[in-house]
Design a protein around this motif. Structure first.
Motif, short mmCIF file in Angstrom:
data_model
loop_
_atom_site.label_atom_id
_atom_site.label_comp_id
_atom_site.label_asym_id
_atom_site.label_seq_id
_atom_site.Cartn_x
_atom_site.Cartn_y
_atom_site.Cartn_z
N ALA A 1 -5.93 14.99 4.71
CA ALA A 1 -7.36 15.25 4.91
C ALA A 1 -8.14 14.29 4.02
N VAL A 2 -8.84 13.35 4.65
CA VAL A 2 -9.57 12.34 3.88
C VAL A 2 -10.93 12.91 3.49
N SER A 3 -11.05 13.23 2.21
CA SER A 3 -12.20 14.00 1.73
C SER A 3 -13.26 13.13 1.05
N LYS A 4 -13.12 11.82 1.14
CA LYS A 4 -14.12 10.93 0.52
C LYS A 4 -15.52 11.26 1.01
N TYR A 5 -16.46 11.17 0.11
CA TYR A 5 -17.88 11.47 0.39
C TYR A 5 -18.14 12.94 0.69
N GLU B 1 -8.42 10.04 -0.90
CA GLU B 1 -9.69 9.52 -1.41
C GLU B 1 -9.59 8.01 -1.45
N ASN B 2 -10.73 7.32 -1.36
CA ASN B 2 -10.64 5.86 -1.38
C ASN B 2 -11.32 5.20 -2.57
N ARG B 3 -11.88 6.03 -3.48
CA ARG B 3 -12.46 5.43 -4.69
C ARG B 3 -11.96 6.16 -5.93
N MET C 1 -4.22 8.10 -2.83
CA MET C 1 -5.23 7.06 -2.97
C MET C 1 -5.07 6.12 -1.78
N ILE C 2 -6.06 6.15 -0.87
CA ILE C 2 -5.88 5.41 0.38
C ILE C 2 -6.70 4.13 0.45
N GLY C 3 -7.63 3.95 -0.48
CA GLY C 3 -8.53 2.79 -0.41
C GLY C 3 -8.03 1.62 -1.23
N LEU D 1 4.94 1.53 4.90
CA LEU D 1 3.80 0.66 5.16
C LEU D 1 2.58 1.46 5.57
N MET D 2 1.41 0.84 5.38
CA MET D 2 0.14 1.44 5.79
C MET D 2 -0.68 0.39 6.52
N GLY D 3 -1.45 0.82 7.48
CA GLY D 3 -2.31 -0.15 8.15
C GLY D 3 -3.38 0.53 8.98
N GLY E 1 -3.26 5.71 11.63
CA GLY E 1 -3.96 6.66 12.49
C GLY E 1 -5.05 7.37 11.74
N MET E 2 -6.27 7.31 12.27
CA MET E 2 -7.43 7.97 11.70
C MET E 2 -8.06 8.86 12.80
N THR E 3 -9.26 9.37 12.56
CA THR E 3 -9.86 10.33 13.50
C THR E 3 -9.80 9.86 14.95
N ASN E 4 -10.15 8.60 15.19
CA ASN E 4 -10.29 8.16 16.58
C ASN E 4 -9.00 7.67 17.22
N ILE F 1 -0.90 10.67 8.99
CA ILE F 1 -2.19 10.30 9.55
C ILE F 1 -3.28 10.62 8.53
N ARG F 2 -4.32 9.81 8.51
CA ARG F 2 -5.40 9.96 7.53
C ARG F 2 -6.68 10.29 8.28
N VAL F 3 -7.05 11.56 8.29
CA VAL F 3 -8.18 11.99 9.11
C VAL F 3 -9.32 12.51 8.24
N GLY F 4 -10.49 11.88 8.37
CA GLY F 4 -11.66 12.26 7.58
C GLY F 4 -12.71 12.97 8.40
N SER F 5 -13.49 12.19 9.17
CA SER F 5 -14.61 12.78 9.90
C SER F 5 -14.17 13.83 10.91
N GLY F 6 -12.97 13.71 11.44
CA GLY F 6 -12.46 14.69 12.38
C GLY F 6 -12.21 16.05 11.75
N ASN G 1 -21.85 4.93 3.92
CA ASN G 1 -21.14 3.85 4.59
C ASN G 1 -19.63 4.12 4.61
N MET G 2 -19.08 4.21 5.80
CA MET G 2 -17.66 4.52 5.93
C MET G 2 -16.81 3.26 5.96
N ASN G 3 -17.42 2.12 5.86
CA ASN G 3 -16.65 0.88 6.04
C ASN G 3 -16.23 0.21 4.76
C1 LIG Z 1 -12.16 6.74 5.53
C2 LIG Z 1 -10.77 6.37 5.77
C3 LIG Z 1 -9.99 7.08 6.69
C4 LIG Z 1 -10.51 8.24 7.53
O1 LIG Z 1 -11.38 7.75 8.53
P1 LIG Z 1 -11.96 8.73 9.67
O2 LIG Z 1 -12.31 7.80 10.77
O3 LIG Z 1 -13.13 9.41 9.08
O4 LIG Z 1 -10.87 9.66 10.04
C5 LIG Z 1 -8.66 6.69 6.83
N1 LIG Z 1 -8.14 5.67 6.12
C6 LIG Z 1 -8.87 4.97 5.23
C7 LIG Z 1 -8.23 3.86 4.47
C8 LIG Z 1 -10.20 5.29 5.03
O5 LIG Z 1 -10.92 4.58 4.14
#
Ligand SMILES: *Cc1c(COP(=O)(O)O)cnc(C)c1O
Length: 236
Positions: free
Chosen positions: A26-30, A49-51, A71-73, A155-157, A203-206, A219-224, A232-234
């Motif tokens: 569960a990606v809980s950033k922000y 979290e990414n920060r 730590m995913i960021g 690996l991660m991507g 794999g993320m939300t979309n 899988i790393r799912v945040g907004s979902g 800014n999510m980018n």
């Molecule tokens: C924010 C983030 C996610 C989650 O993205 P969502 O589209 O909100 O699921 C997954 N991986 C990384 C590296 C991120 O920074």
């Protein structure tokens, strides 16, 4: 009857549709400590979290020993020391220097830290992530074998930022091929290592359903789960 909250509902829906061999982060950033607490109370234990700064605050406010903090960021070398004592996995290792710094800080903490190497396969330009050739060079050099306080678990991507499902699938296929090749060449034949290279974080939300079809184990799912964020999510 107590109404189940949205966060827990989303988590349960995702867990129901994914195989048991894939774990949900569960990606809980922000998002707030209270929102993470709700997810925790619903049974979720892996959080991403990414920060570093945000991760530290949340770790201190939610000191549950059974939470796995991922730590995913992008991680700067000078910040590794702050998370080394407790982080469960570092996903986005993208230089050998960073890997060496994690090894050093892990040794100071008396730990072995699980890490993933980030591979850049998406079509967008990015400063982060190894190219596939760069990754192969790292393994071929054998230097990584001397790092005793990191465990390279996989690996991660990320896939290209597009609506083109076939493009996304191709990106995941590339990651998956690369994962299998490294596993075969550097792990499968070594008795001490053969069960350690097992994770493919993609794999993320979309796009998590496509990612799972292509072999994702994390899988790393945040907004979902937590809903859209206003920030800014980018920032990766
Ligand atoms: C924010 C983030 C996610 C989650 O993205 P969502 O589209 O909100 O699921 C997954 N991986 C990384 C590296 C991120 O920074």
């Amino acid at each position: 009857m107590k109404k189940e909250n949205k966060i827990v509902q989303h988590i349960n829906q995702i867990v129901e549709e994914i195989p048991s061999s894939t774990r949900l982060i569960a990606v809980s950033k922000y998002h707030t400590v209270e929102e993470i607490q709700e997810a925790y109370d619903g049974g979720q234990r892996l959080f991403g979290e990414n920060r570093v700064q945000e991760l530290l605050v949340k770790y201190e406010k939610l000191p549950y020993p059974d939470i796995e903090w991922h730590m995913i960021g992008h991680l700067q070398r000078n910040k590794v020391k702050f998370i080394a004592p407790f982080v469960s996995m570092i996903h986005a290792v993208d230089t050998f220097k960073l890997l060496r710094e994690i090894d050093k800080q892990a040794e100071i903490c008396g730990r072995i830290i699980p890490v993933l190497l980030e591979v850049h396969v998406a079509q967008e330009e990015s400063k982060y992530g190894f190219s596939i050739e760069g990754l192969m060079e790292i393994f071929a050099s054998k230097e990584w074998i001397n790092l005793k306080h990191v465990s390279i678990c996989g690996l991660m991507g990320m896939a290209s930022h597009t609506d083109d499902q076939e493009r996304i699938r191709d990106d995941f296929k590339q990651l998956s091929r690369c994962f299998k090749e490294i596993k075969q060449n550097y792990y499968a034949l070594d008795d001490n290592r053969k069960d350690t290279f097992t994770e493919l974080s993609m794999g993320m939300t979309n796009d998590y359903l496509i990612a799972i079809e292509e072999g994702s184990t994390l899988i790393r799912v945040g907004s979902g789960i937590f809903g859209p964020s206003t920030k800014n999510m980018n920032t990766h």
